[in-house]
Design a protein around this motif. Sequence first.
Motif, PDB file in Angstrom:
ATOM      1  N   GLY A  34       0.826  -1.204   0.000  1.00 17.94           N
ATOM      2  CA  GLY A  34       0.000   0.000   0.000  1.00 17.94           C
ATOM      3  C   GLY A  34       0.858   1.250   0.000  1.00 17.94           C
ATOM      4  O   GLY A  34       1.912   1.296   0.626  1.00 17.94           O
ATOM      5  N   THR A  35       0.403   2.263  -0.721  1.00 23.06           N
ATOM      6  CA  THR A  35       1.175   3.501  -0.821  1.00 23.06           C
ATOM      7  C   THR A  35       0.494   4.667  -0.113  1.00 23.06           C
ATOM      8  O   THR A  35       1.027   5.764  -0.095  1.00 23.06           O
ATOM      9  N   THR A  36      -0.679   4.427   0.458  1.00 23.55           N
ATOM     10  CA  THR A  36      -1.371   5.497   1.166  1.00 23.55           C
ATOM     11  C   THR A  36      -1.178   5.305   2.665  1.00 23.55           C
ATOM     12  O   THR A  36      -0.913   4.207   3.138  1.00 23.55           O
ATOM     13  N   GLU A  93      -6.648   4.130  -3.796  1.00 17.60           N
ATOM     14  CA  GLU A  93      -5.919   2.895  -4.091  1.00 17.60           C
ATOM     15  C   GLU A  93      -6.742   1.676  -3.708  1.00 17.60           C
ATOM     16  O   GLU A  93      -7.382   1.664  -2.661  1.00 17.60           O
ATOM     17  N   ILE A  95      -6.177  -2.522  -3.380  1.00 14.86           N
ATOM     18  CA  ILE A  95      -5.272  -3.675  -3.412  1.00 14.86           C
ATOM     19  C   ILE A  95      -6.148  -4.914  -3.349  1.00 14.86           C
ATOM     20  O   ILE A  95      -6.997  -5.028  -2.458  1.00 14.86           O
ATOM     21  N   ILE A 115      -8.339   5.524  -9.815  1.00 18.69           N
ATOM     22  CA  ILE A 115      -7.890   4.804  -8.619  1.00 18.69           C
ATOM     23  C   ILE A 115      -6.723   3.901  -9.009  1.00 18.69           C
ATOM     24  O   ILE A 115      -6.770   3.204 -10.016  1.00 18.69           O
ATOM     25  N   HIS A 116      -5.674   3.942  -8.208  1.00 18.76           N
ATOM     26  CA  HIS A 116      -4.512   3.080  -8.425  1.00 18.76           C
ATOM     27  C   HIS A 116      -4.891   1.660  -8.000  1.00 18.76           C
ATOM     28  O   HIS A 116      -5.219   1.428  -6.843  1.00 18.76           O
ATOM     29  N   ILE A 118      -3.822  -2.222  -7.484  1.00 20.22           N
ATOM     30  CA  ILE A 118      -2.690  -3.120  -7.277  1.00 20.22           C
ATOM     31  C   ILE A 118      -3.229  -4.534  -7.163  1.00 20.22           C
ATOM     32  O   ILE A 118      -4.076  -4.818  -6.315  1.00 20.22           O
ATOM     33  N   THR A 146      -1.038  -2.192 -11.280  1.00 16.62           N
ATOM     34  CA  THR A 146       0.293  -2.529 -10.785  1.00 16.62           C
ATOM     35  C   THR A 146       0.225  -3.980 -10.337  1.00 16.62           C
ATOM     36  O   THR A 146      -0.658  -4.343  -9.557  1.00 16.62           O
TER      37      THR A 146
END
Length: 167
Positions: A34-36, A93, A95, A115-116, A118, A146
Motif C-alpha cells: 500500500g502507498t497510502t 488505491e 489492493i 484509482i490506483h 494493485i 500494478t
Amino acid sequence: IWIDGVSFWNMLTRVLRVQHDFNKIYNYFLHTIGTTEECFRPPRYVLNPKAAGLEKLVRGAGFDPVIISSHMSEDDEFIKKEISEVDPDEVGEIIIATADGDYIPCLLEKARQGIHVIVVATKVPDPLCGKGRMMVSSGLLNPLFTFVDLADICEKLGTKIRDDYNA
C-alpha cells in the motif's frame, strides 16, 4: 484491501508452498504494498465457511473477516459489489489479492476513474492447471494495474513449507 481467501490460499500455500502468517500479511499489504497512509476501512479477508476456524486469527491480525461461500461465486460477487461501490473521491488505491479474472471489469472501471489498482497474485505455473499455465488470469496483468508477484514476496508473508518434513 481485499483478499480473495480461496484464491490467495491456493497461490500462497498450494503453489508457492508458504504457510500463512496473517499478521505478516496484514502488515506487508498495508505498509509495503500500500502507498497510502490510511485505510478507508479495515482490509477485508474473505473466507470460505470451511476456513471459518481461521476467523479469530484473521481478525486478530487486523483484517475484517467475511465468511461467505465460494459456491456459485458468492465470494467473488461480494468483493465485486464492494469494489464497484468504491468512490474515487474517497479512495485512491485498491489492493486485491486474487488470481481470478472475474474482477477485471470492475477493476478496469476503477482504474479508469483514477484509482490506483494493485493486483497481488503469481505468475508461477500451477501444477493443477496443466502444461505450465499460470494461475493468474492474464487480464489481471493489464498495464492499467500494478502487479505484485507473490513469488517475489511470499517468504515475507509466512513460513516456507518444508517438503521433507518426514526426513
